[in-house]
Design a protein around this motif. Structure first.
Motif, PDB file in Angstrom:
ATOM      1  N   LEU A  16       1.223  -1.538  -0.134  1.00  0.00           N
ATOM      2  CA  LEU A  16       0.369  -0.091   0.389  1.00  0.00           C
ATOM      3  C   LEU A  16       1.029   1.013  -0.318  1.00  0.00           C
ATOM      4  O   LEU A  16       1.596   1.963   0.660  1.00  0.00           O
ATOM      5  CB  LEU A  16      -0.751   0.345   1.226  1.00  0.00           C
ATOM      6  CG  LEU A  16      -1.825  -0.946   1.426  1.00  0.00           C
ATOM      7  CD1 LEU A  16      -1.483  -2.474   1.150  1.00  0.00           C
ATOM      8  CD2 LEU A  16      -2.469  -0.652   2.144  1.00  0.00           C
ATOM      9  N   LEU A  18       1.853   4.544   0.030  1.00  0.00           N
ATOM     10  CA  LEU A  18       0.668   6.095   0.869  1.00  0.00           C
ATOM     11  C   LEU A  18       1.441   7.548   0.853  1.00  0.00           C
ATOM     12  O   LEU A  18       2.837   7.803   0.180  1.00  0.00           O
ATOM     13  CB  LEU A  18       1.074   5.690   2.298  1.00  0.00           C
ATOM     14  CG  LEU A  18       0.357   4.484   2.868  1.00  0.00           C
ATOM     15  CD1 LEU A  18       0.720   4.107   4.511  1.00  0.00           C
ATOM     16  CD2 LEU A  18      -1.155   3.906   2.214  1.00  0.00           C
ATOM     17  N   VAL A  27      -3.670   6.503  -1.623  1.00  0.00           N
ATOM     18  CA  VAL A  27      -2.643   4.882  -1.736  1.00  0.00           C
ATOM     19  C   VAL A  27      -2.883   4.945  -2.926  1.00  0.00           C
ATOM     20  O   VAL A  27      -4.379   5.661  -4.228  1.00  0.00           O
ATOM     21  CB  VAL A  27      -3.732   3.798  -0.593  1.00  0.00           C
ATOM     22  CG1 VAL A  27      -5.459   4.043  -0.772  1.00  0.00           C
ATOM     23  CG2 VAL A  27      -3.528   2.694  -0.753  1.00  0.00           C
ATOM     24  N   MET A  29      -3.714   2.344  -6.436  1.00  0.00           N
ATOM     25  CA  MET A  29      -4.051   1.749  -6.623  1.00  0.00           C
ATOM     26  C   MET A  29      -3.710   1.562  -8.383  1.00  0.00           C
ATOM     27  O   MET A  29      -4.330   2.635  -8.776  1.00  0.00           O
ATOM     28  CB  MET A  29      -5.537   1.499  -5.841  1.00  0.00           C
ATOM     29  CG  MET A  29      -5.640   1.331  -4.470  1.00  0.00           C
ATOM     30  SD  MET A  29      -6.839   1.176  -3.598  1.00  0.00           S
ATOM     31  CE  MET A  29      -7.369  -0.616  -4.095  1.00  0.00           C
ATOM     32  N   PHE A  45      -4.172  -3.062  -4.947  1.00  0.00           N
ATOM     33  CA  PHE A  45      -2.942  -3.079  -5.111  1.00  0.00           C
ATOM     34  C   PHE A  45      -1.582  -3.640  -5.659  1.00  0.00           C
ATOM     35  O   PHE A  45      -1.699  -4.621  -6.105  1.00  0.00           O
ATOM     36  CB  PHE A  45      -1.727  -2.661  -3.014  1.00  0.00           C
ATOM     37  CG  PHE A  45      -3.369  -2.478  -2.190  1.00  0.00           C
ATOM     38  CD1 PHE A  45      -3.835  -1.105  -2.433  1.00  0.00           C
ATOM     39  CD2 PHE A  45      -4.116  -3.475  -1.491  1.00  0.00           C
ATOM     40  CE1 PHE A  45      -4.987  -1.205  -0.826  1.00  0.00           C
ATOM     41  CE2 PHE A  45      -4.589  -2.977  -0.323  1.00  0.00           C
ATOM     42  CZ  PHE A  45      -5.701  -2.051  -1.036  1.00  0.00           C
ATOM     43  N   PHE A 160       0.833  -8.518   2.925  1.00  0.00           N
ATOM     44  CA  PHE A 160       0.246  -6.614   2.441  1.00  0.00           C
ATOM     45  C   PHE A 160       1.344  -5.670   3.584  1.00  0.00           C
ATOM     46  O   PHE A 160       1.210  -6.031   4.849  1.00  0.00           O
ATOM     47  CB  PHE A 160      -0.606  -6.262   2.907  1.00  0.00           C
ATOM     48  CG  PHE A 160      -2.440  -6.881   2.085  1.00  0.00           C
ATOM     49  CD1 PHE A 160      -2.933  -6.434   1.704  1.00  0.00           C
ATOM     50  CD2 PHE A 160      -2.081  -8.638   2.310  1.00  0.00           C
ATOM     51  CE1 PHE A 160      -3.991  -6.810   0.449  1.00  0.00           C
ATOM     52  CE2 PHE A 160      -3.455  -8.772   1.841  1.00  0.00           C
ATOM     53  CZ  PHE A 160      -4.066  -8.025   0.625  1.00  0.00           C
ATOM     54  N   LEU A 162       3.096  -1.409   4.546  1.00  0.00           N
ATOM     55  CA  LEU A 162       2.213  -0.153   4.051  1.00  0.00           C
ATOM     56  C   LEU A 162       3.877   0.146   4.264  1.00  0.00           C
ATOM     57  O   LEU A 162       4.904  -0.067   4.783  1.00  0.00           O
ATOM     58  CB  LEU A 162       2.174   0.920   5.351  1.00  0.00           C
ATOM     59  CG  LEU A 162       1.105   0.009   5.519  1.00  0.00           C
ATOM     60  CD1 LEU A 162       0.456   1.182   7.066  1.00  0.00           C
ATOM     61  CD2 LEU A 162       0.148   0.082   4.886  1.00  0.00           C
ATOM     62  N   PRO A 186      -9.235   6.215   0.659  1.00  0.00           N
ATOM     63  CA  PRO A 186     -10.453   4.874   1.024  1.00  0.00           C
ATOM     64  C   PRO A 186     -11.331   5.685   1.203  1.00  0.00           C
ATOM     65  O   PRO A 186     -12.079   4.516   0.541  1.00  0.00           O
ATOM     66  CB  PRO A 186      -9.484   4.771   2.801  1.00  0.00           C
ATOM     67  CG  PRO A 186      -7.552   5.151   2.184  1.00  0.00           C
ATOM     68  CD  PRO A 186      -7.554   7.012   2.031  1.00  0.00           C
ATOM     69  N   THR A 204      -9.242  -6.659  -0.515  1.00  0.00           N
ATOM     70  CA  THR A 204      -8.452  -5.703  -0.497  1.00  0.00           C
ATOM     71  C   THR A 204      -9.741  -4.251   0.165  1.00  0.00           C
ATOM     72  O   THR A 204      -8.783  -3.489   0.307  1.00  0.00           O
ATOM     73  CB  THR A 204      -8.823  -4.764  -2.137  1.00  0.00           C
ATOM     74  OG1 THR A 204      -7.763  -6.317  -2.976  1.00  0.00           O
ATOM     75  CG2 THR A 204      -7.874  -3.424  -2.802  1.00  0.00           C
ATOM     76  N   ASN A 207      -8.279  -3.766   3.935  1.00  0.00           N
ATOM     77  CA  ASN A 207      -7.667  -3.359   4.151  1.00  0.00           C
ATOM     78  C   ASN A 207      -7.790  -1.855   4.033  1.00  0.00           C
ATOM     79  O   ASN A 207      -7.174  -1.140   4.581  1.00  0.00           O
ATOM     80  CB  ASN A 207      -6.732  -4.538   3.629  1.00  0.00           C
ATOM     81  CG  ASN A 207      -5.969  -4.886   4.177  1.00  0.00           C
ATOM     82  OD1 ASN A 207      -5.341  -5.073   5.168  1.00  0.00           O
ATOM     83  ND2 ASN A 207      -6.037  -6.493   3.572  1.00  0.00           N
ATOM     84  N   VAL A 208      -8.104  -1.163   2.411  1.00  0.00           N
ATOM     85  CA  VAL A 208      -8.589   0.313   2.301  1.00  0.00           C
ATOM     86  C   VAL A 208      -9.382   0.848   3.212  1.00  0.00           C
ATOM     87  O   VAL A 208      -8.991   1.565   4.044  1.00  0.00           O
ATOM     88  CB  VAL A 208      -9.338   0.036   1.411  1.00  0.00           C
ATOM     89  CG1 VAL A 208     -10.259   1.820   0.428  1.00  0.00           C
ATOM     90  CG2 VAL A 208      -8.480  -0.097  -0.227  1.00  0.00           C
ATOM     91  N   LEU A 211      -7.018   1.398   6.422  1.00  0.00           N
ATOM     92  CA  LEU A 211      -6.483   2.072   5.683  1.00  0.00           C
ATOM     93  C   LEU A 211      -6.941   3.737   6.441  1.00  0.00           C
ATOM     94  O   LEU A 211      -5.741   4.378   6.521  1.00  0.00           O
ATOM     95  CB  LEU A 211      -5.730   1.851   4.815  1.00  0.00           C
ATOM     96  CG  LEU A 211      -5.010   3.383   4.251  1.00  0.00           C
ATOM     97  CD1 LEU A 211      -3.471   3.423   5.087  1.00  0.00           C
ATOM     98  CD2 LEU A 211      -4.513   3.493   2.630  1.00  0.00           C
TER      99      LEU A 211
END
Length: 273
Positions: A16, A18, A27, A29, A45, A160, A162, A186, A204, A207-208, A211
């Protein structure tokens, strides 16, 4: 009962990437190509499978932050950085001479490696040695760990991470595995998925959403460092109404613990033939 070769988990990793926008954390994508057999057309991602060349012995000596990592975790971090470079053009690497991050001018000179790396024509270790670079394994913060449910035709064991994208790196999709890309908040990604203008698969989306609990990149990384990563392998079961659902552990810290099975049934295309 022994598992068939088709049941083997495929190790994979994703980042991800950032940055802080005017309204909060964003983020990066990409939209997967419609002909890819897993999550085709979905907003995801950057990431992909661990390659055997990621595991070559000489790679470890060219990765910062590799100390204390077992071979599994190490190969995940290498794959995550390599895949991000291949799919987005962002390279988390430092000059071995200066110790400084690769800047935009140097990145442009390295652009031609993206396709050969993707095709396996050059390994990540050889690329780093030729160009005098070290991967920033220490720039990755573990964020989540998901394993594809057992009923899927292709199963991934995915880590995953960051990472803050270098400010002068221009993130752009590769045009083959991914056909579009976007820096997005997000909350906007979730709203577009809800409206049906974007496709975001269950892992996904979760996790979005997680975040999105953070107002900035620094806050997201600090929060991730402060909580354990709980492995999520969704289990097929039934809810109180008798409907089939995927259930994930409460300890993983997501806002929901189950998803209707009908909502995830078409993530992977059936095998041909």
């Amino acid at each position: 009962m022994s598992k068939s070769a088709g049941d083997a988990l495929i190790p994979a990793a994703t980042i991800l990437l950032l940055r802080d926008g005017a309204e909060g954390v964003e983020v990066f994508m990409v939209v997967r190509h419609h002909q890819i057999d897993f999550a085709s057309g979905a907003l995801v991602f950057p990431g992909g499978k661990v390659d055997k060349l990621d595991r070559e012995p000489h790679v470890r000596e060219r990765v910062d932050g590799a100390e204390g990592l077992d071979d599994w975790e190490f190969s995940m971090r290498v794959a995550a950085i390599r895949e991000a470079f291949e799919e987005s053009g962002v390279l988390l690497a430092r000059s071995e001479q200066t110790g400084k991050l690769v800047d935009a001018a140097r990145l442009k000179m390295l652009e031609h490696y993206r396709d050969p790396l993707n095709k396996g024509e050059v390994g990540i270790g050889d690329f780093l040695a030729r160009e005098g670079l070290r991967l920033c394994g220490d720039a990755l913060t573990p964020f989540a760990h998901w394993i594809t449910p057992s009923m899927m035709p292709k199963r991934f064991d995915t880590r995953f991470y960051l990472a803050v994208a270098p400010e002068d790196h221009l993130a752009v999709h590769d045009g083959s595995e991914s056909v579009d890309s976007v820096w997005i908040r997000p909350v906007h990604a979730l709203a577009e998925a809800e409206a049906g203008t974007r496709t975001i698969i269950f892992p996904t989306r979760m996790n979005v959403e997680k975040l999105g609990e953070s107002p900035s990149a620094a806050h997201a990384i600090e929060a991730a460092r402060g909580r354990p990563v709980v492995t999520v392998e969704p289990q097929v079961t039934k809810n109180d109404a008798g409907e089939p659902v995927l259930r994930i552990p409460v300890e993983a810290g997501y806002s929901v613990t189950e998803e209707p099975l009908s909502a995830v049934a078409n993530v992977a295309k059936p095998k041909a033939g």
